[in-house]
Scaffold this active site. Sequence first.
Site, short mmCIF file in Angstrom:
data_model
loop_
_atom_site.label_atom_id
_atom_site.label_comp_id
_atom_site.label_asym_id
_atom_site.label_seq_id
_atom_site.Cartn_x
_atom_site.Cartn_y
_atom_site.Cartn_z
CG HIS A 128 -3.27 3.28 2.29
ND1 HIS A 128 -3.74 2.93 1.05
CD2 HIS A 128 -3.36 2.17 3.07
CE1 HIS A 128 -4.09 1.66 1.08
NE2 HIS A 128 -3.87 1.18 2.28
CG ASN B 110 -6.69 -0.84 1.58
OD1 ASN B 110 -5.98 -0.52 0.64
ND2 ASN B 110 -6.21 -1.27 2.74
CB CYS C 164 -0.96 0.00 1.18
SG CYS C 164 -1.97 -1.49 1.24
N1 COA Z 1 -18.78 -8.55 9.48
C1 COA Z 1 -19.21 -8.88 10.69
N2 COA Z 1 -18.41 -9.29 11.68
C2 COA Z 1 -17.08 -9.38 11.40
C3 COA Z 1 -16.56 -9.06 10.15
C4 COA Z 1 -17.47 -8.64 9.16
N3 COA Z 1 -17.07 -8.30 7.91
N4 COA Z 1 -15.23 -9.24 10.17
C5 COA Z 1 -14.90 -9.66 11.40
N5 COA Z 1 -16.02 -9.74 12.15
C6 COA Z 1 -16.15 -10.16 13.54
C7 COA Z 1 -14.99 -11.01 14.01
O1 COA Z 1 -15.23 -12.36 13.68
C8 COA Z 1 -15.02 -10.77 15.49
O2 COA Z 1 -16.02 -11.58 16.07
P1 COA Z 1 -15.79 -12.28 17.50
O3 COA Z 1 -15.61 -11.14 18.45
O4 COA Z 1 -17.04 -13.03 17.66
O5 COA Z 1 -14.56 -13.11 17.32
C9 COA Z 1 -15.50 -9.33 15.63
O6 COA Z 1 -16.10 -8.99 14.37
C10 COA Z 1 -14.41 -8.34 15.95
O7 COA Z 1 -13.36 -8.55 15.09
P2 COA Z 1 -12.01 -7.76 15.26
O8 COA Z 1 -11.04 -8.28 14.25
O9 COA Z 1 -11.59 -7.73 16.68
O10 COA Z 1 -12.51 -6.30 14.87
P3 COA Z 1 -11.70 -4.96 14.91
O11 COA Z 1 -12.39 -4.00 15.76
O12 COA Z 1 -10.25 -5.15 15.12
O13 COA Z 1 -11.90 -4.45 13.42
C11 COA Z 1 -10.74 -4.32 11.35
C12 COA Z 1 -11.38 -5.23 12.37
C13 COA Z 1 -10.12 -5.21 10.28
C14 COA Z 1 -11.79 -3.43 10.74
C15 COA Z 1 -9.66 -3.43 12.03
O14 COA Z 1 -8.81 -4.24 12.82
C16 COA Z 1 -8.82 -2.70 11.04
O15 COA Z 1 -9.32 -1.88 10.29
N6 COA Z 1 -7.50 -2.95 11.01
C17 COA Z 1 -6.64 -2.35 10.02
C18 COA Z 1 -6.69 -3.19 8.79
C19 COA Z 1 -6.15 -2.50 7.59
O16 COA Z 1 -6.31 -1.34 7.40
N7 COA Z 1 -5.46 -3.28 6.74
C20 COA Z 1 -4.92 -2.83 5.53
C21 COA Z 1 -3.74 -1.96 5.77
S1 COA Z 1 -2.99 -1.50 4.31
#
Ligand code: COA
Length: 320
Positions: free
Chosen positions: A247, A277, A111
């Site tokens: 980004h 993204n 990215c």
């Molecule tokens: N829809 C519904 N529920 C979802 C889901 C979706 N699309 N994706 C994950 N979940 C669930 C998980 O299974 C988890 O359930 P559980 O608590 O029963 O295990 C719950 O939601 C929480 O998941 P978690 O991973 O802890 O959520 P989070 O608050 O960390 O948010 C992201 C997840 C990915 C949105 C966040 O971590 C993020 O944005 N990180 C940066 C990622 C990024 O930008 N990557 C690219 C960089 S270039």
Amino acid sequence: MPARIIGTGSALPEKVVSNQDLEKLMDTTDEWIKSRTGIEKRHIAVTETTTSMAVEAAVRAMEDAGAAAEEIDLIIVGTVSGDMCFPSTACQIQSAIKASNATAFDINAACAGFLFGLSIADAYMKSGAAKTALVVGAETLSKMMNWEDRGTCVLFGDGAGAAVVRSEEAGIISMVQGSDGARGNALVCHNREVNNPYVKNSCALDYTSMDGQAVYKFAVKTVPLAIMQALDQAGVSADQVKYFILHQANIRIIEAVAKKMSQPIEKFPTNLQECGNISAGSVPILLDFVNKEGKLNKGDKIVLAGFGAGLTWGAAVLTW
Ligand code: COA
């Protein structure tokens, strides 16, 4: 002389997939995706390819710049999703636009790919090795997603952005890049396995996997530091910057960066709501949106910043 951006272009697939569309494909909700990321829809390639979008974006950037194909002496494409291992996407663009005087190659900085590409173009220009370059970020990430992994596939989209940069008196003032391979496991997609007469593997291609929270923490810590370092080197204050073009991974990351830098969120344009993204494509596509909306005036100070798999990050301060 430094590189100056003199034209921008972008291309997105025709098919728009909303969060509601994804609700029909997997166990997710519009509310979950929007509240955690800000993303409402994304463009997904059906007939388009990484190369076709890259060429379209490049042609638009050249039209915007008023640059002819024969003037282009360098083409750099940031991509992790080229259509072919070789020839590179950059060589395919060269062929399509008939830029026969160019040296063309791809880079993989995920990215941060556009930022890394820009810094290479800047170095070529400062050394006198190039005068007019195309820097492109192009991705078809949808082919690298496990569409049964709701934790990753909802975040990404497809598209390409391009900039024509030219060696001029004013342009890029400072650039900061960094990498931390030791934390690379946070965002991974394997290539083909070894497969030859001596080793038999399935040769199945892998999908993207991610430790979302680790990537989130990395981004909110590293991006403001990189921007502040670049501003410091440029002798430009955050208050003097008109726009911070970041980004487009997650609205919460952008809000956290704005807060850490004590800057109003209005200075951080976004298009992640409609694009998701797009890895190396995100920064140049957003830059093109802002440029085409007529929001940039000659002399404006702009910050560009990217971060992602590697881990990699980059920030640039430039005069428009
Ligand atoms: N829809 C519904 N529920 C979802 C889901 C979706 N699309 N994706 C994950 N979940 C669930 C998980 O299974 C988890 O359930 P559980 O608590 O029963 O295990 C719950 O939601 C929480 O998941 P978690 O991973 O802890 O959520 P989070 O608050 O960390 O948010 C992201 C997840 C990915 C949105 C966040 O971590 C993020 O944005 N990180 C940066 C990622 C990024 O930008 N990557 C690219 C960089 S270039």
